[in-house]
Design a protein around this motif. Structure first.
Motif, PDB file in Angstrom:
ATOM      1  N   LYS A  96       8.423  -1.692   1.201  1.00  9.88           N
ATOM      2  CA  LYS A  96       7.981  -3.058   1.534  1.00  9.88           C
ATOM      3  C   LYS A  96       7.379  -3.722   0.292  1.00  9.88           C
ATOM      4  O   LYS A  96       8.027  -4.535  -0.348  1.00  9.88           O
ATOM      5  CB  LYS A  96       6.962  -3.005   2.685  1.00  9.88           C
ATOM      6  CG  LYS A  96       7.515  -2.390   3.971  1.00  9.88           C
ATOM      7  CD  LYS A  96       7.982  -3.455   4.913  1.00  9.88           C
ATOM      8  CE  LYS A  96       8.539  -2.939   6.220  1.00  9.88           C
ATOM      9  NZ  LYS A  96       9.518  -1.847   6.173  1.00  9.88           N
ATOM     10  N   GLY A  97       6.139  -3.336  -0.063  1.00 10.76           N
ATOM     11  CA  GLY A  97       5.466  -3.974  -1.194  1.00 10.76           C
ATOM     12  C   GLY A  97       6.176  -3.749  -2.518  1.00 10.76           C
ATOM     13  O   GLY A  97       6.243  -4.636  -3.364  1.00 10.76           O
ATOM     14  N   THR A  98       6.722  -2.553  -2.697  1.00  9.90           N
ATOM     15  CA  THR A  98       7.341  -2.171  -3.972  1.00  9.90           C
ATOM     16  C   THR A  98       8.735  -2.758  -4.155  1.00  9.90           C
ATOM     17  O   THR A  98       9.234  -2.815  -5.275  1.00  9.90           O
ATOM     18  CB  THR A  98       7.436  -0.623  -4.031  1.00  9.90           C
ATOM     19  OG1 THR A  98       6.146  -0.109  -3.680  1.00  9.90           O
ATOM     20  CG2 THR A  98       7.784  -0.124  -5.392  1.00  9.90           C
ATOM     21  N   TYR A 100      10.739  -5.561  -4.727  1.00 11.91           N
ATOM     22  CA  TYR A 100      10.575  -6.973  -5.094  1.00 11.91           C
ATOM     23  C   TYR A 100      11.841  -7.795  -4.830  1.00 11.91           C
ATOM     24  O   TYR A 100      11.783  -9.020  -4.802  1.00 11.91           O
ATOM     25  CB  TYR A 100      10.174  -7.104  -6.572  1.00 11.91           C
ATOM     26  CG  TYR A 100       8.836  -6.457  -6.910  1.00 11.91           C
ATOM     27  CD1 TYR A 100       7.880  -6.214  -5.925  1.00 11.91           C
ATOM     28  CD2 TYR A 100       8.531  -6.090  -8.221  1.00 11.91           C
ATOM     29  CE1 TYR A 100       6.671  -5.624  -6.230  1.00 11.91           C
ATOM     30  CE2 TYR A 100       7.311  -5.500  -8.536  1.00 11.91           C
ATOM     31  CZ  TYR A 100       6.382  -5.265  -7.540  1.00 11.91           C
ATOM     32  OH  TYR A 100       5.178  -4.685  -7.853  1.00 11.91           O
ATOM     33  N   LYS A 103      11.653  -9.926  -1.808  1.00 17.34           N
ATOM     34  CA  LYS A 103      10.652 -10.980  -2.051  1.00 17.34           C
ATOM     35  C   LYS A 103      11.294 -12.129  -2.827  1.00 17.34           C
ATOM     36  O   LYS A 103      11.044 -13.299  -2.554  1.00 17.34           O
ATOM     37  CB  LYS A 103       9.470 -10.431  -2.869  1.00 17.34           C
ATOM     38  CG  LYS A 103       8.803  -9.214  -2.295  1.00 17.34           C
ATOM     39  CD  LYS A 103       7.995  -9.571  -1.075  1.00 17.34           C
ATOM     40  CE  LYS A 103       7.080  -8.416  -0.709  1.00 17.34           C
ATOM     41  NZ  LYS A 103       5.698  -8.719  -0.840  1.00 17.34           N
ATOM     42  N   PHE A 136       3.663 -10.997  -4.171  1.00 17.78           N
ATOM     43  CA  PHE A 136       2.637 -10.570  -3.212  1.00 17.78           C
ATOM     44  C   PHE A 136       2.584 -11.583  -2.064  1.00 17.78           C
ATOM     45  O   PHE A 136       2.688 -12.784  -2.276  1.00 17.78           O
ATOM     46  CB  PHE A 136       1.266 -10.487  -3.905  1.00 17.78           C
ATOM     47  CG  PHE A 136       0.153 -10.179  -2.939  1.00 17.78           C
ATOM     48  CD1 PHE A 136      -0.041  -8.895  -2.490  1.00 17.78           C
ATOM     49  CD2 PHE A 136      -0.655 -11.200  -2.445  1.00 17.78           C
ATOM     50  CE1 PHE A 136      -1.048  -8.609  -1.575  1.00 17.78           C
ATOM     51  CE2 PHE A 136      -1.663 -10.927  -1.531  1.00 17.78           C
ATOM     52  CZ  PHE A 136      -1.859  -9.631  -1.092  1.00 17.78           C
ATOM     53  N   GLU A 140       0.918  -9.006   3.794  1.00 19.42           N
ATOM     54  CA  GLU A 140       0.910  -7.558   3.548  1.00 19.42           C
ATOM     55  C   GLU A 140      -0.377  -6.935   4.096  1.00 19.42           C
ATOM     56  O   GLU A 140      -1.433  -7.562   4.082  1.00 19.42           O
ATOM     57  CB  GLU A 140       1.047  -7.276   2.037  1.00 19.42           C
ATOM     58  CG  GLU A 140       2.454  -7.537   1.538  1.00 19.42           C
ATOM     59  CD  GLU A 140       2.669  -7.195   0.067  1.00 19.42           C
ATOM     60  OE1 GLU A 140       2.321  -6.077  -0.338  1.00 19.42           O
ATOM     61  OE2 GLU A 140       3.189  -8.049  -0.661  1.00 19.42           O
ATOM     62  N   ASN A 146      -2.077   1.748   4.257  1.00 16.88           N
ATOM     63  CA  ASN A 146      -0.812   1.284   3.658  1.00 16.88           C
ATOM     64  C   ASN A 146      -0.861   1.530   2.155  1.00 16.88           C
ATOM     65  O   ASN A 146      -1.679   0.942   1.454  1.00 16.88           O
ATOM     66  CB  ASN A 146      -0.619  -0.209   3.941  1.00 16.88           C
ATOM     67  CG  ASN A 146       0.674  -0.735   3.335  1.00 16.88           C
ATOM     68  OD1 ASN A 146       1.581   0.042   3.012  1.00 16.88           O
ATOM     69  ND2 ASN A 146       0.752  -2.038   3.172  1.00 16.88           N
ATOM     70  N   ASP A 148       1.736   0.953   0.143  1.00 19.81           N
ATOM     71  CA  ASP A 148       2.818   0.186  -0.492  1.00 19.81           C
ATOM     72  C   ASP A 148       2.514  -1.317  -0.490  1.00 19.81           C
ATOM     73  O   ASP A 148       3.171  -2.090   0.195  1.00 19.81           O
ATOM     74  CB  ASP A 148       4.129   0.503   0.244  1.00 19.81           C
ATOM     75  CG  ASP A 148       5.346  -0.110  -0.421  1.00 19.81           C
ATOM     76  OD1 ASP A 148       5.267  -0.461  -1.612  1.00 19.81           O
ATOM     77  OD2 ASP A 148       6.373  -0.238   0.270  1.00 19.81           O
ATOM     78  N   VAL A 149       1.509  -1.713  -1.256  1.00 18.66           N
ATOM     79  CA  VAL A 149       1.130  -3.128  -1.365  1.00 18.66           C
ATOM     80  C   VAL A 149       1.647  -3.648  -2.707  1.00 18.66           C
ATOM     81  O   VAL A 149       1.423  -2.997  -3.736  1.00 18.66           O
ATOM     82  CB  VAL A 149      -0.406  -3.290  -1.317  1.00 18.66           C
ATOM     83  CG1 VAL A 149      -0.801  -4.749  -1.456  1.00 18.66           C
ATOM     84  CG2 VAL A 149      -0.972  -2.695  -0.037  1.00 18.66           C
ATOM     85  N   SER A 150       2.308  -4.797  -2.735  1.00 18.70           N
ATOM     86  CA  SER A 150       2.837  -5.347  -3.993  1.00 18.70           C
ATOM     87  C   SER A 150       1.747  -5.430  -5.052  1.00 18.70           C
ATOM     88  O   SER A 150       0.678  -5.995  -4.804  1.00 18.70           O
ATOM     89  CB  SER A 150       3.373  -6.768  -3.780  1.00 18.70           C
ATOM     90  OG  SER A 150       4.481  -6.749  -2.944  1.00 18.70           O
TER      91      SER A 150
END
Ligand code: 5HM
Length: 325
Positions: A96-98, A100, A103, A136, A140, A146, A148-150
């Motif tokens: 998710k966050g990783t 990009y 995004k 970001f 999130e 969690n 996996d946060v950007s």
């Protein structure tokens, strides 16, 4: 101000390690930290660290950059190149966050294609200050559960004097590990966009809110800092993307990358030469073919290796020397 990434990397690492502002343990991991750093890189095409002690994984770097440009969130794709990516995935299938890519190309519930929007905005106003790509997302989950946060807030692009300048904004960046792949990918994206827009590659500015070194990496960091005293001038030049819209070539590379990764094909030099893409992109497929041998057979096929550009040979030999026999 630095001429290239290698100079910036060593200096940022040295400062963070030798003169930390804080020593703390976010999420329980002991680290040394500095706040609010800006790094200016004159030539973002020189996006690598050649120092032998760093053992940069150039194949992972290219894979991650094209994974972002493919718009994918697939764990399978990127995990093949770096098996530690698994730990960032909650469902074992996606990141998710990783990731990009989604995004950039399908942001949020409205699936905004920020890349195409950028191109439109530059057409409307070449001097614009709104060329921002958000990564970001306030949606999130920031709780400790969690992981996996950007780490990247976004990228901003400027068309100035016939060149594309780029600012990367990061809330957090690991000064030993993360920064190497992040600057590689962001400047690759910069070059992809610059060539699509018919512009030169301008400077890259990397803005980091917290840069840090984790304690278990201390020995590696010290080795790099010692190595950097002896080995300062690089004898290599990093290859430049063709001056054209490279999306067609990239799409072909993505198709073959998947086939190679799933072992559906093997590429000989003869087969590779028949693929209708520029040499720059054929070299990426050559790297992925070599990685197929590393991944499945613990072996580097010398008949492929010998066709690599010397600069890529340097990275492959430096990282996987024992597989070259
Ligand atoms: O607690 P936090 O979410 O900030 O931890 C993530 C760690 O991964 C940080 O050390 C951050 O600097 C590093 N990281 C990085 O350097 C993570 C990502 C993934 O988005 C990244 N670069 N691209």
């Amino acid at each position: 101000k630095y001429k290239n990434f290698e100079e910036a990397y060593i200096e940022n690492l040295r400062e963070t390690y030798c003169n930390p502002e804080f020593e703390n343990s976010p999420r329980g991991y002991k680290s040394r930290e500095r706040l609010n750093c800006t790094i200016e890189i004159e030539n973002p095409i020189e996006r690598v660290c050649y120092l032998p002690a760093r053992k940069e994984n150039i194949i992972f770097n290219f894979a991650e950059a094209i994974w972002y440009l493919s718009g994918s969130n697939s764990l399978e794709f990127i995990d093949y190149y770096a098996s530690n990516m698994k730990k960032y995935s909650a469902d074992g299938k996606t990141l998710k966050g990783t990731a990009y890519g989604p995004k950039i190309f399908t942001f949020g519930s409205n699936a905004i294609n920020q890349w195409n929007r950028l191109i439109d905005i530059f057409k409307e106003d070449p001097d614009t200050k709104r060329g921002f790509v958000q990564i970001f997302d306030a949606n999130e989950d920031l709780h400790l559960t969690n992981i996996d946060v950007s780490c990247t807030i976004g990228l901003q692009f400027f068309q100035r004097k016939n060149a594309l300048y780029t600012c990367g904004y990061m809330r957090a960046n690991d000064a030993y590990r993360g920064i190497v792949s992040d600057v590689f990918s962001f400047t690759f994206i910069q070059e992809m966009l610059a060539t699509q827009m018919g512009l030169k590659v301008g400077r890259y500015y990397h803005n980091i809110a917290t840069t840090h070194v984790y304690e278990p990496d201390n020995q590696h960091v010290e080795r790099i800092l010692v190595d950097s005293i002896h080995d300062t001038v690089s004898k290599f030049c990093f290859p430049t993307m063709p001056h054209k819209n490279n999306w067609d070539d990239l799409k072909v590379v993505l198709e073959y990358e998947e086939l190679l990764r799933n072992k559906k094909i093997e590429l000989s030099i003869e087969k590779l030469n028949k693929i209708g893409i520029d040499n720059y992109w054929k070299q990426l497929l050559l790297l992925f073919s070599i990685y197929q041998g590393i991944y499945y057979n613990n072996k580097i096929e010398f008949h492929l290796y010998k066709y690599l550009y010397p600069v890529y040979q340097h990275f492959v030999k430096n990282r996987w020397s024992e597989m070259l026999k």
